[in-house]
Each structure stands twice: as C-alpha cells, then as structure tokens.
Design a protein around this motif. Structure first.
Motif, short mmCIF file in Angstrom:
data_model
loop_
_atom_site.label_atom_id
_atom_site.label_comp_id
_atom_site.label_asym_id
_atom_site.label_seq_id
_atom_site.Cartn_x
_atom_site.Cartn_y
_atom_site.Cartn_z
N ALA A 230 8.72 -6.72 18.09
CA ALA A 230 8.82 -7.39 19.39
C ALA A 230 9.75 -6.63 20.33
CB ALA A 230 9.31 -8.83 19.20
N ILE A 231 10.87 -6.15 19.79
CA ILE A 231 11.81 -5.39 20.62
C ILE A 231 11.18 -4.08 21.08
CG2 ILE A 231 13.99 -4.13 20.59
CD1 ILE A 231 15.12 -6.36 18.81
N ALA A 232 10.47 -3.41 20.17
CA ALA A 232 9.82 -2.15 20.53
C ALA A 232 8.74 -2.37 21.59
CB ALA A 232 9.21 -1.51 19.29
N ALA A 233 8.06 -3.49 21.52
CA ALA A 233 6.96 -3.76 22.46
C ALA A 233 7.46 -4.12 23.84
CB ALA A 233 6.07 -4.89 21.91
N THR A 234 8.59 -4.81 23.93
CA THR A 234 9.09 -5.28 25.23
C THR A 234 10.13 -4.36 25.84
OG1 THR A 234 10.73 -6.64 24.07
CG2 THR A 234 8.67 -7.71 24.70
N ASP A 235 10.78 -3.53 25.00
CA ASP A 235 11.76 -2.55 25.47
C ASP A 235 12.82 -3.19 26.38
OD1 ASP A 235 12.60 0.09 25.26
OD2 ASP A 235 11.71 0.66 27.17
N PRO A 236 13.51 -4.24 25.91
CA PRO A 236 14.41 -4.99 26.80
C PRO A 236 15.71 -4.25 27.10
CG PRO A 236 14.60 -5.80 24.57
CD PRO A 236 13.51 -4.77 24.54
N GLU A 237 16.26 -4.50 28.28
CA GLU A 237 17.58 -3.99 28.63
C GLU A 237 18.68 -4.91 28.15
OE1 GLU A 237 17.92 -3.15 32.75
OE2 GLU A 237 16.17 -1.84 32.82
N VAL A 238 18.38 -6.20 28.03
CA VAL A 238 19.35 -7.19 27.55
C VAL A 238 18.66 -8.09 26.53
CG1 VAL A 238 20.87 -9.12 28.18
CG2 VAL A 238 20.60 -7.18 29.75
N ILE A 239 19.35 -8.36 25.43
CA ILE A 239 18.86 -9.30 24.43
C ILE A 239 19.89 -10.41 24.29
CG2 ILE A 239 18.33 -9.65 21.99
CD1 ILE A 239 17.29 -6.78 21.91
N ILE A 240 19.44 -11.66 24.32
CA ILE A 240 20.30 -12.82 24.08
C ILE A 240 19.87 -13.44 22.76
CG2 ILE A 240 21.15 -15.03 24.94
CD1 ILE A 240 20.36 -14.12 27.76
N ASP A 241 20.78 -13.50 21.79
CA ASP A 241 20.43 -13.96 20.45
C ASP A 241 21.10 -15.30 20.14
OD1 ASP A 241 20.85 -14.26 17.45
OD2 ASP A 241 19.40 -12.62 17.54
N PHE A 242 20.29 -16.32 19.88
CA PHE A 242 20.77 -17.64 19.50
C PHE A 242 20.57 -17.91 18.00
CE2 PHE A 242 20.05 -18.15 24.00
CZ PHE A 242 20.98 -19.08 24.42
N ALA A 243 19.94 -16.98 17.28
CA ALA A 243 19.42 -17.31 15.95
C ALA A 243 19.91 -16.40 14.84
CB ALA A 243 17.89 -17.29 16.00
N CYS A 244 21.00 -15.71 15.04
CA CYS A 244 21.55 -14.82 14.01
C CYS A 244 22.60 -15.59 13.21
CB CYS A 244 22.15 -13.57 14.65
SG CYS A 244 22.50 -12.26 13.48
N PHE A 245 22.30 -15.90 11.96
CA PHE A 245 23.17 -16.78 11.17
C PHE A 245 23.72 -16.14 9.90
CE2 PHE A 245 20.46 -19.75 13.56
CZ PHE A 245 21.43 -20.49 14.20
N SER A 246 23.40 -14.86 9.65
CA SER A 246 23.89 -14.22 8.43
C SER A 246 24.13 -12.74 8.70
CB SER A 246 22.90 -14.39 7.28
OG SER A 246 21.72 -13.63 7.52
N LEU A 247 24.92 -12.12 7.84
CA LEU A 247 25.22 -10.70 7.98
C LEU A 247 23.95 -9.86 7.83
CD1 LEU A 247 27.27 -8.45 8.37
CD2 LEU A 247 27.73 -8.53 5.90
N SER A 248 23.06 -10.26 6.94
CA SER A 248 21.81 -9.50 6.77
C SER A 248 20.95 -9.57 8.03
CB SER A 248 21.02 -10.03 5.56
OG SER A 248 20.63 -11.37 5.75
N GLN A 249 20.93 -10.73 8.68
CA GLN A 249 20.19 -10.84 9.95
C GLN A 249 20.84 -9.99 11.03
OE1 GLN A 249 20.13 -15.08 10.62
NE2 GLN A 249 18.25 -15.38 9.43
N ALA A 250 22.17 -9.93 11.03
CA ALA A 250 22.87 -9.09 12.00
C ALA A 250 22.54 -7.62 11.78
CB ALA A 250 24.38 -9.32 11.89
#
Length: 248
Positions: A5-25
C-alpha cells in the motif's frame, strides 16, 4: 500488505494509529518509502508510567514503570521507531492522546467502555466514587485530539518532537468527571463514596478492572509543548458534546 500500500501510494506523510508492538514497528519502518518525509505515530499517555512523576505530567519526564502490558508495548514501539528512523530521511512525530471521548469511545473509572456507566446513570443506580472521587482524570474531546493530529502532519515544527494532545485544561477530579457525564445525560448521579483501599481486597473488582490498572492514580497532563510549537489550535469547547455523542 502494508508495504504494498505504501509503495502504491508513495505518501509524503503517514499517520499511524494501529502500531501496537515492536514487530509491527519494525515492519512499518521497513516499508517506508523514500518520499515519506514524516511518520506521525499516535501513541498514548500511558507510556509515561504510573504513578505519574509530576502533575500535570510533561513530556520530558522522568517516567515511571509502565502500568500495563499495553503501555509497555507502546513504549517499545516509540523507541523502536526512533532507532530505525534515525538514519533515514523520515522525521518521526509522536503524539500521545489523553483519554478521548466521542462517538465510539469513553472510559469509566472501572471499565475501558463507558457503556455500563451510562446505563447505571440512566437507571439511577449507585455510582462508586473511590475516596470520594478526589483523584484526577484527564478526558478530552476526540475532535480536539483529531485536529491536533491533523495539524501536526506536514508541520516541520513537529519533526522529531513528541507531544501530549487532547483538550487543554481537560483535567478534573473523578467526582467532577462523573457529575459532568451525568449532567450531559440530564440525570442526577447517585454517587456512593467508598474507601479506595476496600477496592484492593481480593475478589472485589474484576482482574482487568481499569481502576486497578490505571484510574487509581492521578492522571493529569500538560499540553503546552504542542500549543507552543503549533500555534492556532482552538479547542472545540466543553465535553458535554462528546459524552452525548457516545451515549447516543
């Protein structure tokens, strides 16, 4: 899926509400594209630990031990992203909301859901106030929190910074919190004061009670750093609106 999804949209800013573990980070950091100038991580004030080292608590600390597995994991997420983004061109902004209230979410003194509290207030049932409700709690209008998140995105003043966000001056006593919710529902609260020590006896509260984990402590936070760095924020005004939205 995230990397695609990130590769397809090539965003300049990402807002993350759903990172809950070190592995996800770790996965999130690995998926960032070169065009991403800023990652806004929505964390939690729970990372400051309990009891709070100061009232109101400021970002600079010192921090206490995490009061829950959730808080400990969020602290790992923050540290993990800081370490992984340090050598990249992506700036990290960390936002830590206080206890948001709105359509989908409101805490009581004992539960992560306010549904039981709303039902008890409407029925006129007794509402327990540990030690008379003298402890502090810091609710916020979720719309205030959301606007702060939006204002932090793509704002260069927030690059590499961390902030507490929510409703400025939202802190109040637990008694005032219950009374405020009752007034928003247009009912009279039937409060019943109980010694907090009685609630610590085995078998009195459910093991996952929010009071045992969080609200037996004073909770109050300073939002001045955000207001200084990101001028122009104006609070929505009052917490009756989000209480009514949640109750509806």
């Amino acid at each position: 899926g995230l990397a695609g999804a990130i590769a397809a949209t090539d965003p300049e800013v990402i807002i993350d509400f759903a990172c809950f573990s070190l592995s996800q980070a770790t996965d999130l950091a690995a998926a960032l594209n070169r065009a991403c100038r800023q990652l806004v991580l929505v964390s939690t004030v729970d990372v400051f630990g309990l009891p709070l080292a100061a009232l109101p608590m400021r970002e600079a600390g010192p921090w206490s031990e995490p009061g829950s597995a959730y808080a400990a994991a969020k602290r790992q997420v923050e540290a993990g992203l800081r370490a992984r983004l340090a050598a990249t061109g992506t700036a990290l902004t960390i936002l830590r909301p206080t206890y948001s209230m709105g359509d989908a979410f409101m805490i009581s003194l004992f539960d992560r859901s306010g549904a039981e509290l709303v039902a008890r207030l409407r029925r006129g049932d007794k509402i327990l106030l540990p030690d008379g409700g003298v402890r502090l709690i810091h609710p916020s209008d979720a719309r205030d929190t959301g606007r702060m998140v939006a204002m932090a995105a793509a704002c260069t003043a927030t690059f590499g910074r961390d902030y507490t966000v929510g409703t400025p001056g939202g802190m109040m006593s637990q008694r005032d919190y219950v009374v405020m919710i009752a007034q928003a529902l247009k009912v009279a609260p039937n409060v019943h004061e109980v010694p907090a020590a009685d609630l610590l006896q085995p078998g009195v509260l459910a093991p996952d009670s929010l009071w045992l984990e969080l609200t037996r402590h004073d909770l109050a936070y300073d939002l001045a750093r955000f207001l200084d760095d990101v001028p122009g924020f104006v609070a929505t005004g009052g917490l009756a609106g989000p209480v009514q939205a949640y109750a509806a």
